[in-house]
Motif scaffolding. Structure first.
Motif, PDB file in Angstrom:
ATOM      1  N   GLY A 102     -92.577  -9.978 -29.467  1.00  0.00           N
ATOM      2  CA  GLY A 102     -93.092  -8.933 -28.471  1.00  0.00           C
ATOM      3  C   GLY A 102     -94.322 -10.197 -28.475  1.00  0.00           C
ATOM      4  O   GLY A 102     -94.827 -10.188 -29.449  1.00  0.00           O
ATOM      5  N   GLY A 103     -95.508  -9.592 -27.723  1.00  0.00           N
ATOM      6  CA  GLY A 103     -96.611 -10.337 -27.177  1.00  0.00           C
ATOM      7  C   GLY A 103     -97.544  -9.777 -28.157  1.00  0.00           C
ATOM      8  O   GLY A 103     -98.589 -10.476 -28.786  1.00  0.00           O
ATOM      9  N   LYS A 104     -97.859  -8.797 -28.648  1.00  0.00           N
ATOM     10  CA  LYS A 104     -98.376  -7.226 -29.643  1.00  0.00           C
ATOM     11  C   LYS A 104     -98.411  -8.148 -30.767  1.00  0.00           C
ATOM     12  O   LYS A 104     -98.822  -8.336 -31.494  1.00  0.00           O
ATOM     13  N   TRP A 128    -107.643  -4.796 -23.651  1.00  0.00           N
ATOM     14  CA  TRP A 128    -106.667  -3.661 -23.931  1.00  0.00           C
ATOM     15  C   TRP A 128    -106.273  -2.600 -25.113  1.00  0.00           C
ATOM     16  O   TRP A 128    -107.138  -3.235 -25.996  1.00  0.00           O
ATOM     17  N   TYR A 131    -106.326  -3.979 -28.958  1.00  0.00           N
ATOM     18  CA  TYR A 131    -107.340  -5.173 -29.349  1.00  0.00           C
ATOM     19  C   TYR A 131    -108.141  -5.234 -30.395  1.00  0.00           C
ATOM     20  O   TYR A 131    -107.877  -5.234 -31.387  1.00  0.00           O
ATOM     21  N   ASN A 174    -108.048 -11.952 -21.617  1.00  0.00           N
ATOM     22  CA  ASN A 174    -107.491 -10.803 -20.936  1.00  0.00           C
ATOM     23  C   ASN A 174    -107.396 -11.487 -19.831  1.00  0.00           C
ATOM     24  O   ASN A 174    -108.405 -10.560 -19.016  1.00  0.00           O
ATOM     25  N   ASN A 178    -105.012  -6.269 -18.538  1.00  0.00           N
ATOM     26  CA  ASN A 178    -105.451  -5.103 -18.624  1.00  0.00           C
ATOM     27  C   ASN A 178    -106.264  -4.152 -18.907  1.00  0.00           C
ATOM     28  O   ASN A 178    -106.591  -4.222 -20.282  1.00  0.00           O
ATOM     29  N   ASP A 206    -105.218 -14.632 -24.072  1.00  0.00           N
ATOM     30  CA  ASP A 206    -103.113 -13.385 -23.606  1.00  0.00           C
ATOM     31  C   ASP A 206    -102.885 -13.688 -22.771  1.00  0.00           C
ATOM     32  O   ASP A 206    -103.558 -12.847 -21.538  1.00  0.00           O
ATOM     33  N   ILE A 208    -100.816 -12.340 -20.765  1.00  0.00           N
ATOM     34  CA  ILE A 208     -99.178 -11.655 -20.063  1.00  0.00           C
ATOM     35  C   ILE A 208     -98.796 -11.679 -19.025  1.00  0.00           C
ATOM     36  O   ILE A 208     -97.770 -11.553 -18.775  1.00  0.00           O
ATOM     37  N   TYR A 209     -99.859 -11.700 -19.016  1.00  0.00           N
ATOM     38  CA  TYR A 209    -100.042 -10.996 -17.201  1.00  0.00           C
ATOM     39  C   TYR A 209    -100.148 -12.642 -16.035  1.00  0.00           C
ATOM     40  O   TYR A 209    -100.566 -11.995 -14.794  1.00  0.00           O
ATOM     41  N   SER A 240     -92.343  -9.659 -22.063  1.00  0.00           N
ATOM     42  CA  SER A 240     -92.032  -8.148 -21.106  1.00  0.00           C
ATOM     43  C   SER A 240     -92.054  -7.946 -19.588  1.00  0.00           C
ATOM     44  O   SER A 240     -91.659  -7.474 -19.456  1.00  0.00           O
ATOM     45  N   LYS A 241     -93.760  -8.465 -20.112  1.00  0.00           N
ATOM     46  CA  LYS A 241     -94.177  -9.154 -18.102  1.00  0.00           C
ATOM     47  C   LYS A 241     -93.633  -9.270 -16.895  1.00  0.00           C
ATOM     48  O   LYS A 241     -92.760  -8.927 -16.199  1.00  0.00           O
ATOM     49  N   ARG A 249     -88.534  -6.741 -26.574  1.00  0.00           N
ATOM     50  CA  ARG A 249     -89.256  -7.015 -27.988  1.00  0.00           C
ATOM     51  C   ARG A 249     -89.002  -9.294 -28.291  1.00  0.00           C
ATOM     52  O   ARG A 249     -89.330  -9.093 -29.078  1.00  0.00           O
ATOM     53  N   TYR A 327    -102.354  -2.697 -11.648  1.00  0.00           N
ATOM     54  CA  TYR A 327    -103.083  -1.447 -12.263  1.00  0.00           C
ATOM     55  C   TYR A 327    -104.375  -1.144 -11.710  1.00  0.00           C
ATOM     56  O   TYR A 327    -105.056  -2.367 -11.247  1.00  0.00           O
TER      57      TYR A 327
END
Ligand SMILES: *Cc1c(COP(=O)(O)O)cnc(C)c1O
Length: 401
Positions: A102-104, A128, A131, A174, A178, A206, A208-209, A240-241, A249, A327
């Motif tokens: 996963g990215g996390k 987020w 972090y 990011n 988020n 990051d 991810i989006y 993931s996104k 994951r 969001y």
């Protein structure tokens, strides 16, 4: 009588998430049969594409069920390089890629490899939720860079300068963000790049989006603003996104070879490799047809338009129009200090609790993101839920004296 076993010292530093109270309550209400509308989820509500699931099933059937190389199977790392080259124009080699759980987890590996006691890491806030604890678990100190609603949550030179010290080792970006949905401007990224170059910071981006962007044109990125910074940049991303694969994951990081090697050492002594089956599925996502993220984005764009229009009908709320992610992050502070039936709403946690009790809508208080004036609503849910939820929101807020 047995002793009460002491926990490690680091546990004193890690605070429980302020989202837990509302989440636990939402779950309990739902379990008891209440019609809770959930705006708290941080994942796409779409199914993983069929061809990706098929690749996962095939991996099982073919017996691809053993340990893989720690940084990930070579073909997946090559596929990541190909995507970065094709989609972004960035050149990376497979030894500069780590596949993580996963990215996390990529972020966690990065922090363990890069930071320690005495180090400061700048985190723009709202941030987020993960972090700060990930930086603290590495023994380093998060320094919060305030982003203001008035400035569309972009970074300003003065606020950035206020965070810099001799201990600064890096910054986490990011964008899209988020929880705000904001995108950092090329100008802001230029300010970060200038300081990073001058002071030898590592810049963690990051991304991810990055497939969920509602504006036309290219998403501003620090690697494009300052290509000369490449040896100081770590890209964090994952499927993931972009491919609705949160449960699989799989994340990936791209960066300087010696940093990725250090992250691989951490990973080799903790999780070894990411799931072999999930790696095959992620490979199918990255090398297969690329229309899925765009189609999902189209659906998100419609919902965004709708939910924003509904929120903007409430004069006491202000809401910066998100440019990406899924969001909305309206400012509820006009209600703070006011009450309903003697119940005073003092902050975002009270507001989220009020909305859950009075309107059966689950949200995440801004306090979780270091921004107590706000409440986060995810629109990764159906139009029906959004429409019903916004009616309930309007009604519940109108009752506050
Ligand atoms: C969802 C998310 C991630 C990555 O999540 P994983 O499920 O671990 O891949 C990373 N950063 C942000 C800001 C996110 O919202």
């Amino acid at each position: 009588m047995s002793a009460v076993i002491q926990l490690a010292g680091r546990m004193g530093k890690i605070k429980p998430s302020p989202t837990l109270a509302v989440n636990a309550k939402a779950k309990a209400l739902k379990a008891s049969g209440a019609d809770v509308l959930n705006f708290s989820v941080g994942e796409p509500d779409f199914a993983t594409p069929a061809h990706v699931c098929a690749a996962g099933k095939a991996a099982i059937d073919e017996g691809f069920t053993r340990y893989t190389a720690v940084p990930g199977i070579p073909e997946l790392r090559e596929a990541v390089c190909a995507r970065l080259a094709q989609d972004k124009g960035w050149q990376y080699k497979p030894e500069q890629i780590q596949v993580s759980c996963g990215g996390k987890h990529g972020l966690y590996n990065m922090a363990q490899a890069m930071f320690g006691p005495g180090d400061e890491v700048i985190i723009p806030a709202p941030y987020w939720v993960s972090y700060p604890p990930i930086i603290e678990l590495a023994g380093a100190k998060p320094i919060f860079l305030p982003l203001s609603e008035k400035n569309n949550f972009d970074i300003t030179e003065a606020d950035l300068a206020g965070c810099v010290s001799e201990k600064t080792r890096g910054i986490i970006l990011n964008s899209p963000s988020n929880p705000t949905g904001a995108i950092f401007s090329a100008n802001a990224l230029g300010l970060v790049a200038e300081l990073a170059l001058a002071n030898g910071w590592v810049v963690i981006s990051d991304d991810i989006y990055d497939t969920i962007v509602y504006e036309g044109g290219k998403l501003p990125h620090i690697l494009d603003v300052a290509p000369e910074l490449k040896e100081q940049v770590i890209i964090l991303n994952g499927v993931s996104k972009s491919f609705a694969m949160t449960g699989w994951r799989i994340g990936y990081s791209a960066g300087p070879k010696h940093i990725i090697a250090a992250m691989n050492k951490i990973q080799s002594q903790s999780t070894s490799n990411a799931s072999s089956i999930s790696q095959k599925a992620a490979l199918a996502a990255l090398v297969g047809p690329q229309d899925f993220p765009g189609e999902m984005k189209k659906a998100f764009a419609k919902r965004l338009q709708f939910i924003l229009a509904e929120i903007n009908k409430i004069p006491e709320l202000t809401c910066v129009t998100p440019k990406g992610a899924f969001y909305v992050f309206p400012n509820f502070s006009n209600y703070f200090g006011r009450a309903y039936k003697g119940r005073k709403i003092k902050n975002s946690v009270d507001m989220s609790a009020y909305l859950l009790d009075e309107a059966l809508i689950a949200s995440v208080p801004g306090a979780a993101f270091g921004a107590d004036n706000f409440v986060r609503f995810s629109f990764a849910t159906s139009m029906e839920v959004i429409a019903a939820g916004m009616q309930r929101l309007q009604k519940a807020l109108s009752r506050i004296a």
